[in-house]
Design an enzyme around this catalytic site. Structure first.
Site, PDB file in Angstrom:
ATOM      1  N   ASP A 177      75.584  44.689  44.925  1.00 19.19           N
ATOM      2  CA  ASP A 177      75.361  43.144  44.693  1.00 19.19           C
ATOM      3  C   ASP A 177      75.164  42.903  43.409  1.00 19.19           C
ATOM      4  OD1 ASP A 177      75.370  42.666  47.401  1.00 19.19           O
ATOM      5  OD2 ASP A 177      73.305  43.081  47.809  1.00 19.19           O
TER       6      ASP A 177
HETATM    7  P1  NAP Z   1      73.506  47.383  47.034  1.00 22.07           P
HETATM    8  O1  NAP Z   1      74.017  46.111  46.877  1.00 22.07           O
HETATM    9  O2  NAP Z   1      72.524  47.602  48.103  1.00 22.07           O
HETATM   10  O3  NAP Z   1      74.636  48.586  47.276  1.00 22.07           O
HETATM   11  C1  NAP Z   1      74.528  49.610  47.408  1.00 22.07           C
HETATM   12  C2  NAP Z   1      75.903  50.311  47.553  1.00 22.07           C
HETATM   13  O4  NAP Z   1      75.522  51.746  47.364  1.00 22.07           O
HETATM   14  C3  NAP Z   1      76.449  50.226  48.708  1.00 22.07           C
HETATM   15  O5  NAP Z   1      77.481  49.325  48.675  1.00 22.07           O
HETATM   16  C4  NAP Z   1      76.948  51.531  49.354  1.00 22.07           C
HETATM   17  O6  NAP Z   1      78.457  51.492  49.589  1.00 22.07           O
HETATM   18  C5  NAP Z   1      76.680  52.378  48.243  1.00 22.07           C
HETATM   19  N1  NAP Z   1      76.086  53.726  48.545  1.00 22.07           N
HETATM   20  C6  NAP Z   1      75.001  53.917  49.558  1.00 22.07           C
HETATM   21  N2  NAP Z   1      74.890  55.291  49.500  1.00 22.07           N
HETATM   22  C7  NAP Z   1      75.621  55.918  48.610  1.00 22.07           C
HETATM   23  C8  NAP Z   1      75.745  57.210  48.088  1.00 22.07           C
HETATM   24  N3  NAP Z   1      75.134  58.366  48.778  1.00 22.07           N
HETATM   25  N4  NAP Z   1      76.669  57.321  47.040  1.00 22.07           N
HETATM   26  C9  NAP Z   1      77.444  56.529  46.730  1.00 22.07           C
HETATM   27  N5  NAP Z   1      77.303  55.101  47.034  1.00 22.07           N
HETATM   28  C10 NAP Z   1      76.371  54.926  48.021  1.00 22.07           C
HETATM   29  O7  NAP Z   1      72.617  47.967  45.655  1.00 22.07           O
HETATM   30  P2  NAP Z   1      72.100  47.197  44.473  1.00 22.07           P
HETATM   31  O8  NAP Z   1      73.506  46.837  43.701  1.00 22.07           O
HETATM   32  O9  NAP Z   1      71.305  48.346  43.693  1.00 22.07           O
HETATM   33  O10 NAP Z   1      71.569  45.942  44.792  1.00 22.07           O
HETATM   34  C11 NAP Z   1      70.349  45.883  45.403  1.00 22.07           C
HETATM   35  C12 NAP Z   1      70.126  44.858  46.524  1.00 22.07           C
HETATM   36  O11 NAP Z   1      68.965  44.934  47.148  1.00 22.07           O
HETATM   37  C13 NAP Z   1      70.195  43.464  46.062  1.00 22.07           C
HETATM   38  O12 NAP Z   1      71.156  42.773  47.127  1.00 22.07           O
HETATM   39  C14 NAP Z   1      68.930  43.124  45.767  1.00 22.07           C
HETATM   40  O13 NAP Z   1      68.699  41.681  45.974  1.00 22.07           O
HETATM   41  C15 NAP Z   1      68.021  43.567  46.994  1.00 22.07           C
HETATM   42  N6  NAP Z   1      66.967  43.785  46.883  1.00 22.07           N
HETATM   43  C16 NAP Z   1      66.272  44.526  45.818  1.00 22.07           C
HETATM   44  C17 NAP Z   1      64.931  44.328  45.611  1.00 22.07           C
HETATM   45  C18 NAP Z   1      64.303  45.380  44.509  1.00 22.07           C
HETATM   46  O14 NAP Z   1      63.177  44.856  44.315  1.00 22.07           O
HETATM   47  N7  NAP Z   1      65.149  46.316  44.039  1.00 22.07           N
HETATM   48  C19 NAP Z   1      64.314  43.715  46.332  1.00 22.07           C
HETATM   49  C20 NAP Z   1      64.675  42.515  47.183  1.00 22.07           C
HETATM   50  C21 NAP Z   1      66.156  42.593  47.349  1.00 22.07           C
HETATM   51  P3  NAP Z   1      78.932  52.600  50.757  1.00 22.07           P
HETATM   52  O15 NAP Z   1      78.230  52.574  51.986  1.00 22.07           O
HETATM   53  O16 NAP Z   1      80.577  52.337  50.694  1.00 22.07           O
HETATM   54  O17 NAP Z   1      78.724  53.935  49.964  1.00 22.07           O
END
Ligand code: NAP
Length: 459
Positions: free
Chosen positions: A384
């Site tokens: 994301d």
């Molecule tokens: P993400 O959007 O959750 O994407 C994570 C990606 O990692 C997935 O597409 C997944 O695809 C891949 N993945 C999972 N396990 C894996 C592994 N073992 N090896 C390689 N790839 C792997 O992560 P992000 O880009 O860090 O975004 C964070 C999200 O969390 C955002 O939507 C944000 O708004 C939300 N959020 C975060 C917080 C915060 O405080 N950090 C708070 C609220 C919301 P595959 O399944 O194809 O591997």
């Protein structure tokens, strides 16, 4: 000097320790020290409270401390980094529940309190109970126990009616000379239901923000109950947690470009899989060998870690790879999105744990302009936070969220296991772009393969 004065002086020291602790936690360099300061404050506050005039029931207090301390020590030691948000939700809920329990006991003897004190007990009880039941729902959702997101047909109207009934029953207690058990039970039952009904429609993507909001509410409830018990340490601890939680909530909401009102009343449902704009292009795979040579012969590489790096526990390998690239003359930088991973600072903590030096780690605003000069943007388990639809596709659920400009690098390599979507459940146009290559596999294994090839190229 009386015992009460000594206790109050100690509470003042406790307040200083909490503030020093918070200050320390504002940077990864001093965070560990900050935790120790705040922990020492908590231990001092607990010990001093044993000497509070009129205190009795020492055996019960020690038993409760041993049980709570033992359980939290064990869970703190065993929890996985990726499960941290649900653990925070659970502990936070316990705080709200404890404040509500104090309120219940004090309301049962409301005739001994001044009206203002009873009013604060009711307010603290209401907020603490909502935080308790809401946090338990948040825990169940993040833990995967509650998978479905329920939304009632007239959800917002139901919320308002239930909130009005709860407030009315609280007013009933406030206006009675002596609140009956019935009144108190109805008040807390309504508040419990309100916490559940508010939280149930909220999707996983917004949950960390909601947890942070409940955390702030718990602080407020504890502060109110501190006033009811006339305990300065509780008042200070509550205010510190309440204000820190409020700031964190605002920060996260801003980083996701989701006003709090939208998070609570217009949740992302995960139903919109893409935006209306659709996605053009195809997924193009790259081998670990080709990826290694793109990285090894680049001038500048920007690494974007995300939740997948945390799940794959790849941070140590990523650090090893970055050192190898630097030894080969490549400039390597890390770009951290404020909500990458599942809690603020998630990626900073992991990279710090792996020994990546802080001067190589850059926030979104610091590094976003540099992507266009990078030969390779290496996206490791992030989704994301690098989705360009957030910039362009008005119909996308994450439209407006600031994202890292990984797509503007000359080449993009994305490490992920397959076609899994990100946290918000939507597709990512970056993966289909002409300059993007997909390197499939679990992050640790894949980075390890890349390391092997870089080493071969360097000998
Ligand atoms: P993400 O959007 O959750 O994407 C994570 C990606 O990692 C997935 O597409 C997944 O695809 C891949 N993945 C999972 N396990 C894996 C592994 N073992 N090896 C390689 N790839 C792997 O992560 P992000 O880009 O860090 O975004 C964070 C999200 O969390 C955002 O939507 C944000 O708004 C939300 N959020 C975060 C917080 C915060 O405080 N950090 C708070 C609220 C919301 P595959 O399944 O194809 O591997």
């Amino acid at each position: 000097m009386t015992a009460k004065v000594l206790i109050n002086i100690s509470y003042f020291v406790v307040a200083l320790l909490f503030i020093l602790g918070l200050k320390g936690m504002s940077s990864p360099v001093t965070a560990r020290r900050g935790i120790i300061w705040a922990g020492a404050g908590m231990v001092l506050a607990t010990l001093v409270t044993f000497g509070w005039p009129g205190m009795s029931n020492y055996a019960l207090m020690i038993t409760a401390l041993a049980m709570g301390g033992g359980l939290s020590w064990w869970s703190g030691k065993t929890v996985k980094m990726t499960d941290m948000p649900q653990m925070v939700a659970l502990y936070n809920g316990m705080g709200g529940g404890a404040a509500a329990a104090i309120a219940a006991i004090e309301l049962a003897r409301s005739e001994t309190h001044a009206p203002a004190v009873t009013a604060l007990a009711i307010a603290g009880g209401l907020i603490g109970t909502i935080s308790f039941s809401g946090s338990l729902v948040a825990f169940a959702k993040l833990q995967g126990i509650m998978r479905k997101t329920f939304r009632l047909p007239a959800q917002n109207a139901v919320n308002i009616i239930l909130a009005a009934l709860t407030v009315l029953s609280g007013l009933g207690i406030a206006s009675a000379n002596h609140a009956t058990t019935h009144q108190i039970v109805i008040f807390f039952a309504l508040a419990l239901a309100l916490g559940v009904i508010i939280t149930i429609p909220i999707g996983g993507a917004d949950m960390p923000v909601v947890i942070s909001l409940f955390n702030a509410l718990t602080g407020l409830a504890v502060g109110f109950e501190g006033y009811v018990l006339n305990n300065p340490a509780l008042i200070i601890a509550g205010i510190v947690v309440g204000s820190a939680g409020t700031l964190l909530t605002q920060l996260m909401a801003r980083a996701m470009n989701r006003p709090l009102t939208n998070i609570l009343f217009k949740p992302i449902t995960g139903e919109a899989k893409t935006g209306q704009a659709g996605i053009a292009g195809t997924l193009k795979e790259v081998s670990a060998l080709d990826a290694a040579s793109m990285l090894r012969y680049a001038h500048k590489v920007i690494i974007v870690p995300g939740y997948g790096m945390a799940v794959g526990q790849a941070q140590h390998k990523v650090k090893e790879m970055s050192v190898l690239l630097e030894e080969a003359g490549v400039e390597v930088k890390f770009a951290i999105h404020p909500v990458a991973g599942r809690m603020p600072g998630h990626m900073n903590v992991l990279l710090a744990e792996a020994g990546v030096s802080y001067d190589k780690i850059f926030d979104l605003e610091e590094i976003n302009e540099e992507f266009s000069q990078a030969d390779v943007a290496l996206v490791i388990g992030a989704n994301d936070v690098v989705n360009p639809a957030a910039r362009t596709d008005r119909s996308s659920p994450i439209y407006g969220m600031p994202v890292l400009n990984a797509d503007r690098a000359h080449n993009v390599i994305v490490i992920k296991r397959g076609k899994g979507t990100g946290y918000s459940g939507i597709e990512n146009a970056l993966f289909y772009a002409d300059n993007t290559r997909m390197l499939y596999g679990s992050a640790q294994q894949v980075v390890n393969d890349v390391i092997k090839h870089i080493k071969e190229m360097s000998t």
